[in-house]
Design a protein around this motif. Structure first.
Motif, PDB file in Angstrom:
ATOM      1  N   ASP A  28       0.834  -1.214   0.000  1.00 42.80           N
ATOM      2  CA  ASP A  28       0.000   0.000   0.000  1.00 42.80           C
ATOM      3  C   ASP A  28       0.863   1.256   0.000  1.00 42.80           C
ATOM      4  O   ASP A  28       0.569   2.223  -0.700  1.00 42.80           O
ATOM      5  N   TYR A  32       0.845   4.339  -2.555  1.00 43.53           N
ATOM      6  CA  TYR A  32       0.675   5.734  -2.143  1.00 43.53           C
ATOM      7  C   TYR A  32       1.819   6.593  -2.658  1.00 43.53           C
ATOM      8  O   TYR A  32       1.614   7.727  -3.085  1.00 43.53           O
ATOM      9  N   SER A 117      -2.767   6.862   6.000  1.00 40.09           N
ATOM     10  CA  SER A 117      -3.637   6.517   4.871  1.00 40.09           C
ATOM     11  C   SER A 117      -4.858   7.429   4.813  1.00 40.09           C
ATOM     12  O   SER A 117      -5.238   7.909   3.743  1.00 40.09           O
TER      13      SER A 117
END
Length: 146
Positions: A28, A32, A117
């Motif tokens: 992840d 990003y 996040s």
């Protein structure tokens, strides 16, 4: 992203589950960071066309936030690599006390990752809204000055 159960999941989860979860977070973060590069390009592409001080100030502030989030993700990435390395060492030489510390660190890492996040999603939404507004208003301003 999964929500941590209210139970003692992190204290009882298998090493395999914790390892897979950590690898998922690392994946992840890589995604990003790709998105951050795209957003930097978006800002650079449209920043040069801005004429209104208000737009320049908004985009500059958002760019500073993006820069801070980029640093946060870099730090998280480094922490996760170290965390995964510690997990391998613990698998080879399991000590109960070290395992407890590791699981506590895992929880903190998860919380930090979730926070970053969420912050990224909020910032991305703001950047897209501002970019759309700036493009429309600057285009209108450009047409009016012709």
């Amino acid at each position: 992203m999964r929500l941590r159960p209210k139970s003692d999941y992190l204290q009882k989860a298998s090493w395999v589950n914790l390892y897979v979860l950590t690898k998922y977070w690392e994946s992840d973060i890589a995604f990003y960071k790709d998105e951050i590069r795209f957003l930097y390009g978006l800002i650079d592409r449209y920043f040069i066309w801005m004429t209104q001080d208000e737009h320049i100030e908004k985009v500059s502030a958002l760019s500073a936030e993006l820069n801070q989030l980029d640093k946060t993700f870099n730090s998280l990435s480094e922490r996760m690599v170290k965390h995964r390395s510690r997990m391998v060492l613990l698998l080879e030489n399991a000590f109960v006390q070290e395992e407890e510390v590791f699981r506590a660190e895992h929880e903190v890492l998860e919380d930090d990752f979730k926070r970053a996040s969420v912050d990224f999603r909020i910032l991305k939404r703001k950047l897209f809204e501002v970019t759309e507004t700036v493009m429309d208003e600057e285009k209108l301003q450009h047409l009016l000055t012709r």
